[in-house]
Design a protein around this motif. Sequence first.
Motif, PDB file in Angstrom:
ATOM      1  N   PRO A 192       0.810  -1.227   0.000  1.00  0.00           N
ATOM      2  CA  PRO A 192       0.000   0.000   0.000  1.00  0.00           C
ATOM      3  C   PRO A 192       0.840   1.272   0.000  1.00  0.00           C
ATOM      4  O   PRO A 192       0.581   2.202  -0.777  1.00  0.00           O
ATOM      5  CB  PRO A 192      -0.835  -0.135   1.280  1.00  0.00           C
ATOM      6  CG  PRO A 192      -0.962  -1.610   1.482  1.00  0.00           C
ATOM      7  CD  PRO A 192       0.375  -2.162   1.068  1.00  0.00           C
ATOM      8  N   ALA A 193       1.834   1.336   0.861  1.00  0.00           N
ATOM      9  CA  ALA A 193       2.676   2.536   0.919  1.00  0.00           C
ATOM     10  C   ALA A 193       3.533   2.678  -0.336  1.00  0.00           C
ATOM     11  O   ALA A 193       3.721   3.778  -0.863  1.00  0.00           O
ATOM     12  CB  ALA A 193       3.562   2.482   2.153  1.00  0.00           C
ATOM     13  N   LEU A 194       4.040   1.567  -0.830  1.00  0.00           N
ATOM     14  CA  LEU A 194       4.893   1.600  -2.015  1.00  0.00           C
ATOM     15  C   LEU A 194       4.111   2.068  -3.232  1.00  0.00           C
ATOM     16  O   LEU A 194       4.568   2.931  -3.998  1.00  0.00           O
ATOM     17  CB  LEU A 194       5.477   0.209  -2.249  1.00  0.00           C
ATOM     18  CG  LEU A 194       6.391   0.018  -3.455  1.00  0.00           C
ATOM     19  CD1 LEU A 194       7.598   0.931  -3.356  1.00  0.00           C
ATOM     20  CD2 LEU A 194       6.829  -1.440  -3.549  1.00  0.00           C
ATOM     21  N   VAL A 195       2.917   1.531  -3.426  1.00  0.00           N
ATOM     22  CA  VAL A 195       2.099   1.925  -4.568  1.00  0.00           C
ATOM     23  C   VAL A 195       1.662   3.380  -4.443  1.00  0.00           C
ATOM     24  O   VAL A 195       1.623   4.121  -5.430  1.00  0.00           O
ATOM     25  CB  VAL A 195       0.887   0.978  -4.698  1.00  0.00           C
ATOM     26  CG1 VAL A 195      -0.153   1.527  -5.672  1.00  0.00           C
ATOM     27  CG2 VAL A 195       1.349  -0.405  -5.161  1.00  0.00           C
ATOM     28  N   ARG A 196       1.347   3.804  -3.213  1.00  0.00           N
ATOM     29  CA  ARG A 196       0.958   5.198  -3.017  1.00  0.00           C
ATOM     30  C   ARG A 196       2.078   6.153  -3.461  1.00  0.00           C
ATOM     31  O   ARG A 196       1.826   7.243  -3.979  1.00  0.00           O
ATOM     32  CB  ARG A 196       0.617   5.445  -1.549  1.00  0.00           C
ATOM     33  CG  ARG A 196       0.120   6.855  -1.255  1.00  0.00           C
ATOM     34  CD  ARG A 196      -0.101   7.040   0.237  1.00  0.00           C
ATOM     35  NE  ARG A 196      -1.144   6.185   0.741  1.00  0.00           N
ATOM     36  CZ  ARG A 196      -2.443   6.502   0.768  1.00  0.00           C
ATOM     37  NH1 ARG A 196      -2.834   7.663   0.293  1.00  0.00           N
ATOM     38  NH2 ARG A 196      -3.325   5.665   1.255  1.00  0.00           N
ATOM     39  N   ALA A 197       3.318   5.758  -3.267  1.00  0.00           N
ATOM     40  CA  ALA A 197       4.454   6.623  -3.590  1.00  0.00           C
ATOM     41  C   ALA A 197       4.872   6.564  -5.048  1.00  0.00           C
ATOM     42  O   ALA A 197       5.591   7.451  -5.518  1.00  0.00           O
ATOM     43  CB  ALA A 197       5.650   6.242  -2.718  1.00  0.00           C
ATOM     44  N   THR A 198       4.431   5.545  -5.778  1.00  0.00           N
ATOM     45  CA  THR A 198       4.970   5.342  -7.123  1.00  0.00           C
ATOM     46  C   THR A 198       3.937   5.353  -8.232  1.00  0.00           C
ATOM     47  O   THR A 198       4.266   5.724  -9.369  1.00  0.00           O
ATOM     48  CB  THR A 198       5.724   3.996  -7.194  1.00  0.00           C
ATOM     49  OG1 THR A 198       4.823   2.933  -6.833  1.00  0.00           O
ATOM     50  CG2 THR A 198       6.931   3.985  -6.261  1.00  0.00           C
ATOM     51  N   ALA A 199       2.713   4.941  -7.971  1.00  0.00           N
ATOM     52  CA  ALA A 199       1.760   4.672  -9.045  1.00  0.00           C
ATOM     53  C   ALA A 199       1.102   5.945  -9.559  1.00  0.00           C
ATOM     54  O   ALA A 199       0.880   6.909  -8.828  1.00  0.00           O
ATOM     55  CB  ALA A 199       0.692   3.693  -8.571  1.00  0.00           C
TER      56      ALA A 199
END
Length: 526
Positions: free
Chosen positions: A347-354
């Motif tokens: 969740p945090a990774l996708v929030r920062a990249t997507a």
Amino acid sequence: MRRPLAARALATGAAAALAAVIGVQAAALPAQAATGSANGFASQNGGTTGGAGGQTVRATTGTAIHQALCSRASAATPIVIEVSGTIDHGNTAKVSGDSCSTAAGVVELKEISNVTIVGVGSGAVFDQVGIHLRDAQNVIIQNVTVRNVKKSGSPTSNGGDAIGMESGVSNVWVDHVTLEASGGESEGYDGLFDMKAGTRYVTLSYSILRNSGRGGLVGSSDSDLANGPVTYHHNLFQNLDSRAPLLRGATAHVYNNHYLGIKESGINVRAGGRAKVDNNYFEDSKDVLGTFYTDLPGYWQVSGNVFDGVTWSAAGEDTRPAGPNPTSTTTVSIPYGYTLDGASCVPALVRATAGANTGNRVSDGSCSPQTPTPTAGPTASPTPGPTVGPTASPTPSPAPTSSPTGQNLSIGAGADGSGKGGGTSYGNAIDGSTSTWWQPSGSTGRISVKWESATTVGRVVVREASGSAGAIGSWRVVNNDTGAVLATGTGAGTIRFAATSLRKLNFEILGSSGTPRVAELETYAG
């Protein structure tokens, strides 16, 4: 279970701190060219490079995009089109030329190849204007937003699909895009990311699909089975009713995605489709994996996923959820290398990249990385469909010149299929007569033999109707009970494979010339 408090805190932190904690690799901003290289299934079949090596042009209108395509020396001359500003109906006109085939009110990538469209500067927004690919190869779309594309009401564009692909499309990488609508079909919207009619080798990465009734499909009907394979990774599927994605007969690799607020169904695997579902985070959603709204099952391989606040429907004839305790029902081979981030980080990774305008940031693989060993797979164009089954694909022997020995187990059995052409029936393929036949409603389709109890089958004989010899192209034979592919090949004739006990056997026509007609689908013990 709910995700740990620390992970929730990361999701609301500043982007810079988040990148440091979860392992995000950022590209230079603002993006002035496509960054990175195609991965997933878009990296196969010769790879996807878009317009690399070609001329770079700027466009601030849809008409200018069309003009750039039409000004090339040929429809295959590489080109990179850098887009900024808002593309809308008022500035998207048809342009004519020998190297293009365009239309007004839609960005048309038709009968072209070797093209990159990338958003630059302060961003590129396609407002109520869809991007349509038809008979297009080697295309990259990166760092753009496509919103509120309608199929009904006003204005309409691209059949209501934000990005739609059909009819001979291959090798497409869609990366760091935002695709969104403002409602469902009743409000005039259709799919955000649709593939049909022979669309192959596609990757959707680091993107956002949200606020729509339909996320996207692979295969427009249960007879449209010659699509895929497709990779979906590091995407956000948010506030969707269903189709995240809908897979009909296709193979998909779905990993490190965040599913949030899926209302009806998520990964809907149907009609023999297969999904490898790894290290995704499913949150506050319903029926995120399974076969839904059909009695034609699909199959899945699952590992490392987190199910956080997910509810599951009870199983029924047309509802086969994978949960509440999802387990694998098949295996799917992946021919390319990839690195899995831990699901708790997603969740945090996708929030920062997507999504668009995030600097084309990507994971650096340091978030609980797991690196699977690529399984053996094709390096050139394989037959569409999953790469599971026996260790060596049986090669069909030439069509029989005399009646095979043994009892034809199809006589007295039942039959069904994906659809039937006018005046034909499923039963015509198992009635013992070559003067009657079944034909699909299109160029591809499925005909099945089914028994009331488990029956051992080790040989199939496919007989074409008189006048249609040679029409059947590529096919596969599938154990409908488990989803295992028993054999693949081309043309009618005798098909042998390891004797298998099953209750239903599928013969799936994946390609054809002319109209395929199956006069008899005979089955034998060996």
